[in-house]
Design a protein around this motif. Sequence first.
Motif, short mmCIF file in Angstrom:
data_model
loop_
_atom_site.label_atom_id
_atom_site.label_comp_id
_atom_site.label_asym_id
_atom_site.label_seq_id
_atom_site.Cartn_x
_atom_site.Cartn_y
_atom_site.Cartn_z
N TRP A 20 46.21 104.95 44.81
CA TRP A 20 46.53 105.16 46.22
C TRP A 20 45.41 104.51 47.02
O TRP A 20 44.23 104.59 46.66
CB TRP A 20 46.59 106.65 46.55
CG TRP A 20 47.75 107.37 45.92
CD1 TRP A 20 48.51 106.94 44.88
CD2 TRP A 20 48.24 108.66 46.29
NE1 TRP A 20 49.46 107.88 44.56
CE2 TRP A 20 49.32 108.94 45.41
CE3 TRP A 20 47.89 109.59 47.25
CZ2 TRP A 20 50.05 110.14 45.49
CZ3 TRP A 20 48.60 110.76 47.33
CH2 TRP A 20 49.67 111.04 46.47
N ARG A 21 45.76 103.89 48.13
CA ARG A 21 44.75 103.16 48.90
C ARG A 21 45.04 103.29 50.39
O ARG A 21 46.19 103.12 50.82
CB ARG A 21 44.77 101.68 48.50
CG ARG A 21 43.57 100.87 48.99
CD ARG A 21 43.70 99.41 48.55
NE ARG A 21 43.86 99.29 47.10
CZ ARG A 21 42.84 99.23 46.24
NH1 ARG A 21 41.60 99.29 46.70
NH2 ARG A 21 43.06 99.13 44.95
N CYS A 22 43.98 103.60 51.15
CA CYS A 22 44.17 103.67 52.60
C CYS A 22 44.03 102.26 53.18
O CYS A 22 43.48 101.36 52.54
CB CYS A 22 43.18 104.63 53.24
SG CYS A 22 41.49 103.99 53.44
N ASP A 23 44.52 102.08 54.41
CA ASP A 23 44.45 100.74 55.01
C ASP A 23 43.16 100.50 55.79
O ASP A 23 42.92 99.40 56.29
CB ASP A 23 45.67 100.48 55.91
CG ASP A 23 45.75 101.42 57.11
OD1 ASP A 23 44.75 102.13 57.40
OD2 ASP A 23 46.80 101.47 57.76
N GLY A 24 42.31 101.54 55.88
CA GLY A 24 41.01 101.37 56.54
C GLY A 24 41.07 101.20 58.04
O GLY A 24 40.05 100.90 58.67
N SER A 25 42.23 101.41 58.63
CA SER A 25 42.39 101.13 60.06
C SER A 25 41.55 102.02 60.96
O SER A 25 41.19 101.63 62.08
CB SER A 25 43.87 101.26 60.45
OG SER A 25 44.37 102.56 60.13
N LEU A 26 41.19 103.22 60.48
CA LEU A 26 40.38 104.13 61.28
C LEU A 26 38.92 104.17 60.85
O LEU A 26 38.14 104.95 61.37
CB LEU A 26 40.98 105.54 61.22
CG LEU A 26 42.40 105.69 61.78
CD1 LEU A 26 42.88 107.13 61.66
CD2 LEU A 26 42.46 105.24 63.24
N ALA A 32 38.84 99.89 53.09
CA ALA A 32 39.98 100.51 52.43
C ALA A 32 39.50 101.30 51.22
O ALA A 32 38.89 100.73 50.32
CB ALA A 32 40.99 99.45 52.02
N HIS A 33 39.76 102.59 51.20
CA HIS A 33 39.29 103.46 50.12
C HIS A 33 40.37 103.63 49.06
O HIS A 33 41.51 104.00 49.37
CB HIS A 33 38.89 104.83 50.66
CG HIS A 33 37.79 104.78 51.66
ND1 HIS A 33 38.00 104.97 53.02
CD2 HIS A 33 36.46 104.54 51.52
CE1 HIS A 33 36.84 104.87 53.67
NE2 HIS A 33 35.90 104.61 52.77
N PRO A 34 40.04 103.41 47.78
CA PRO A 34 41.01 103.59 46.69
C PRO A 34 40.87 104.96 46.01
O PRO A 34 39.77 105.50 45.91
CB PRO A 34 40.63 102.48 45.72
CG PRO A 34 39.14 102.34 45.89
CD PRO A 34 38.82 102.72 47.32
N PHE A 35 41.99 105.50 45.54
CA PHE A 35 42.01 106.77 44.80
C PHE A 35 42.94 106.59 43.60
O PHE A 35 44.15 106.47 43.77
CB PHE A 35 42.49 107.92 45.69
CG PHE A 35 41.65 108.11 46.93
CD1 PHE A 35 40.53 108.93 46.91
CD2 PHE A 35 41.97 107.44 48.11
CE1 PHE A 35 39.76 109.09 48.05
CE2 PHE A 35 41.20 107.59 49.25
CZ PHE A 35 40.08 108.42 49.22
#
Length: 315
Positions: A20-26, A32-35
């Motif tokens: 799972w990966r965030c888009d880092g927009s905030l 971008a953080h991966p999990f």
Amino acid sequence: MSLFICPLCQSPLQTATDTWRCDGSLHPKQTAHPFDVARQGYVNLLPVQQKKSKAPGDSQQSIDARKRFLNAGHYQPLNDLICQKMTALLTAQKVSLSQKDRPINWLDIGCGEGYYTQAMAQTGMDMLIAADISKPAVVELAKTSKALGGLWSQQAKDSASKETVKAAAIYPLVTSAAHLPLRAHSINGISSIFSPILPEAFNEVLSDEGYLIIAKPDMGHLATMREALFDDVREHDSDKFLQELAPYFQLLETHHISSSLNLSAEDLTDLMTMTPYAYRARNEKRQALLAEVAAQPFATEAKFVIYILQKTATR
């Protein structure tokens, strides 16, 4: 729009079968953080800074004891009543959401090893997020879900192959109840079965008019066991949290249920191990009780209360 948000920067978090990966927009640096998805099928969304101990939540010993005790059917009447009420709520929600063609998302907070969660998955929601701060508990839940074919990743494959999927897709998450990695107002219902009650956190993720189901020990729960273990027995104050919920939720229904238990020494040992009595009672009291039960089964009564609440309209 993503249902999940990054626990580190709150950016939208996209699911995938491997990472799972965030888009880092905030994030200030657009990081971008991966999990990673564990081989059992769960995702750890509990940052180190949200841990209050090295291994928060229930221990493996407590989880194993609860698994044996619950699988023996001792609390089955409670499980049945929870699912009966949940099915009725979800049926009503599906009618109200039918024209909008929206999936029903449910959160089981403090899910533990998943005894109640697995039954909830059959009641009519589409997505069931099973969240607990205990990694060993979530591992157990994920393994069981995988064996039953109920994991989110398995259901995605089944949908792609056009197989019929009836039960909810279960998303096992290691996370903090106080810092839920969920988009605001994205959840249609929350269940808290002997688990934390966090009014503000629940209000934040629950959609308008969403439901909250709470199960707690009722007055007189395991009374004979507690009398044998403690000199001073304090009665359960089951509804003390209702006042805290009042600014956000209205109480719709209250249900009481009880069942008689005749426990073997092994059952009683598991029951003590899965409750706070394991460490609150003096050792000599525990040993005396177990010695007594070695001769004949121990009789006690399980008493529970279920509250059904609904989020009030946003002012």
